[in-house]
Design an enzyme around this catalytic site. Structure first.
Site, PDB file in Angstrom:
ATOM      1  N   HIS A 166       0.921  -1.486  -0.089  1.00 33.37           N
ATOM      2  CA  HIS A 166       0.105  -0.121   0.078  1.00 33.37           C
ATOM      3  C   HIS A 166       0.773   1.266   0.032  1.00 33.37           C
ATOM      4  O   HIS A 166       0.476   2.366  -0.587  1.00 33.37           O
ATOM      5  CB  HIS A 166      -1.015   0.095   1.301  1.00 33.37           C
ATOM      6  CG  HIS A 166      -2.150   0.790   1.102  1.00 33.37           C
ATOM      7  ND1 HIS A 166      -2.255   1.968   0.363  1.00 33.37           N
ATOM      8  CD2 HIS A 166      -3.511   0.403   1.226  1.00 33.37           C
ATOM      9  CE1 HIS A 166      -3.772   2.530   0.345  1.00 33.37           C
ATOM     10  NE2 HIS A 166      -4.316   1.396   0.947  1.00 33.37           N
ATOM     11  N   ASP A 396      -8.599  -6.956 -18.476  1.00 31.83           N
ATOM     12  CA  ASP A 396      -8.933  -8.148 -19.375  1.00 31.83           C
ATOM     13  C   ASP A 396      -7.494  -8.261 -20.091  1.00 31.83           C
ATOM     14  O   ASP A 396      -6.972  -7.793 -20.817  1.00 31.83           O
ATOM     15  CB  ASP A 396      -9.829  -7.039 -20.429  1.00 31.83           C
ATOM     16  CG  ASP A 396     -10.200  -8.018 -21.867  1.00 31.83           C
ATOM     17  OD1 ASP A 396      -9.742  -9.338 -21.670  1.00 31.83           O
ATOM     18  OD2 ASP A 396     -10.882  -7.645 -22.588  1.00 31.83           O
TER      19      ASP A 396
END
Length: 450
Positions: A166, A396
Site C-alpha cells: 500500500h 482484460d
C-alpha cells in the site's frame, strides 16, 4: 481445495532498449507515509479461454517498464527518509494448479481458503496461515512490493491473486495499473500513462495548520494501540444490496433533507445504514462513542485538481462519530447527515492543512500514522474501504473481463469493503467481518430500512 505450487520466480521489467540507470529513487509523499504500511491482496477469476501463463507474464514484464515502482524495493535515503528504490529487482511471479473445478473453490463465500490463492501478506498474517508463510516475509529494503499468483483449474478457469504494498499506491492507482497490464497482454499501447511525480505536494510558506491532525491521521508513539487480538471468533459476512434496495434507502435518507434539494448519495446512505445496523448488532453501551473511518480520494478535491493518472497514494479520511444511543434512536437521516458533513469537510483546505502539518509537525513531535492494518478488532468503530469507483473489473487479458473480483480474507472486525457486484447492474456487495455472536442479530436487520 488443495493448491499445488508449480513455480515461483522473480521477473523483471522487459525493456526494448537499454534499461535506465538503477540508482534512481522516488521519495514517499506525505500521503504515502500516512497510509497503511502493509500489503493488500485482491483476487480475480476468469472463465476460459484465457491466455497462457507465459503471455500474462511477459505482459507484466512490459507494464513494469512503465510502472517501475512495483519492481523496486523500499529503502531509506541518506537522511533516513523512506524511498522507493527503482532498482528493477523484480516482482514475485507464482504459478499454481488445482486438481478440480473452480466451482468447488467457493470464491463467493469469504473464508481463509482465499489465502491460498494469492501470495502472502506482509505484516498482516492470519493465524490460520501456514507456518512457512509466516517465515517468508522480508525486512525493509528487500520487501517484494508486488507479488502475483496464477492458479489454473481443471475446468480451464484462471484465478489471479494480486498482492501489492500500500505504500506504493492506493486503490485508484492500483486499479489503473491492472488495466494497463491487460492492455499490454492484448498487445495494445498502455494508455493513459501514469504520472509519477510525488514531489507535487509542497507545503505552504508559512504553513497553515487550519485543522487538527494529531489524533486524526497521526498519533503519538506513547498512545498508539499495538494490541493484537485473536480472529478465531470473527466471521467475514457478505451482503448483497440490490439496486431497488439502494434506491429506497437513498430516498428514505434524502426525504428528510429539508430545503436542501440535493439528495444524499447512494454511498452515504448505505454506509449510514450499515453503521446503524452493525452498531445495533454489537449490543454496545449507549454512552459509548462509535466512529467510522471513510477513505476520501484527494485527486478531485485539491485545487488545482490532481490528474487521475497520478500514481501513488492520495487519500485522507473522514471520521463521522456519534454516541451509540443517539445513533440508534435518531432516524436514518441523522447518520447520513453526519457522514455527509464529515466527507464534505475533507476539502482542498483540509488537504492543504494536512500537507503542511505532515511536513512540519510529524517528525518534530515524533508522530506515527493511525492507519494500522495490524488491528483485528475495531469495535466500537468501523472502517469503510469503498472500491465502487475503481475500474478493477476492466482488467482484460484478452479473454474478457473477470466474472469475480473480491478482496482477500481480511478478518478485521469492523473493516468493511464495498464493491460493485459482479452482476453489473449497479448493485453492491459488502464484505463485513463481525464477531460470530453478533452475526445473527446483524442478519435479522441488515435489510430493514427504518
Amino acid at each position: 481445495m488443495k493448491v499445488q505450487l508449480r513455480s515461483s520466480r522473480m521477473i523483471k521489467p522487459l525493456y526494448e532498449d537499454t534499461p535506465p540507470q538503477t540508482r534512481n529513487n522516488i521519495s514517499l509523499s506525505v500521503f504515502d507515509k500516512a497510509t497503511y504500511d502493509s500489503h493488500m491482496a485482491i483476487i480475480y477469476a476468469f472463465r476460459p479461454p484465457t491466455p497462457p501463463n507465459k503471455a500474462i507474464k511477459v505482459a507484466l514484464q512490459k507494464v513494469l517498464v512503465v510502472y517501475r515502482e512495483w519492481a523496486g524495493r523500499l529503502g531509506k535515503d541518506d537522511k533516513g527518509e523512506p524511498i522507493i528504490l527503482l532498482n528493477d529487482e523484480g516482482v514475485r511471479f507464482i504459478e499454481a494448479y488445482v486438481d478440480g473445478s473452480l466451482d468447488q473453490a467457493l470464491l463467493l463465500k469469504p473464508s481463509a481458503t482465499l489465502l491460498s490463492l494469492h501470495p502472502s501478506l506482509k505484516q498482516r498474517v492470519c493465524p490460520r496461515a501456514r507456518d512457512e508463510e509466516r517465515d517468508s516475509f522480508s525486512e525493509m529494503g528487500v520487501v517484494e512490493l508486488l507479488q502475483v499468483q496464477l492458479t489454473r483449474f481443471t475446468c480451464g478457469s484462471l484465478v489471479v491473486g494480486f498482492t501489492s504494498h500500500h505504500l506504493v499506491a492506493d486503490g485508484h492507482s492500483t486499479s489503473k495499473f491492472l488495466v494497463a497490464w491487460g492492455q499490454a497482454c492484448r498487445g495494445l499501447e498502455i494508455s493513459p500513462l501514469p504520472l509519477h511525480d510525488r514531489t507535487i505536494f509542497t507545503p505552504r510558506n508559512p504553513p497553515i495548520f487550519e485543522f487538527e491532525h494529531k489524533g486524526v491521521e497521526f498519533t503519538s508513539l506513547k498512545t498508539h494501540n499495538l494490541k493484537h487480538n485473536s480472529v478465531d471468533n470473527i466471521v467475514v459476512h457478505k451482503v448483497h444490496y440490490t439496486v431497488e434496495f439502494l434506491a429506497k434507502l437513498k430516498d428514505k435518507a434524502s426525504s428528510m433533507n429539508g430545503n436542501n434539494n440535493k439528495p444524499f448519495t447512494k454511498f452515504e446512505s448505505l454506509v449510514a445504514h450499515l453503521w446503524r445496523a452493525i452498531t445495533k448488532s454489537r449490543c454496545l453501551n449507549g454512552h459509548e462513542t462509535t466512529q467510522i473511518r471513510i477513505s476520501i480520494d484527494g485527486r478531485q478535491r485539491l485545487n488545482p485538481k490532481v490528474s487521475n493518472e497520478y500514481f501513488g497514494n492520495l487519500v485522507l479520511w473522514a471520521f463521522p462519530s456519534a454516541k451509540v444511543k443517539t445513533l440508534l434512536q435518531e432516524p436514518l437521516f441523522y447518520a447520513v447527515k453526519l457522514i455527509h458533513d464529515a466527507i464534505t469537510k475533507v476539502n482542498n483546505n483540509y488537504f492543504r492543512s494536512f500537507i503542511d502539518f505532515a511536513n512540519f509537525k510529524v517528525k518534530e513531535e515524533n508522530l506515527m500514522t493511525t492507519a494500522d492494518m495490524t488491528k483485528t478488532t475495531l469495535c466500537p468503530n468501523l472502517e469503510v474501504d469503498s472500491w465502487l469507483r475503481f475500474p478493477f473489473y476492466d482488467l482484460d487479458f484478452g479473454g474478457g473481463c473477470p466474472y469475480v473480483f473480491i478482496p482477500s480474507y481480511y478478518p478485521t472486525e469492523g473493516m468493511m469493503f464495498l464493491l460493485p457486484s459482479f452482476i453489473g447492474d449497479g448493485s453492491i456487495d459488502v464484505f463485513i467481518p463481525l464477531f460470530e455472536e453478533n452475526l445473527t442479530a446483524f442478519e435479522e436487520i441488515c435489510y430493514t430500512i427504518d
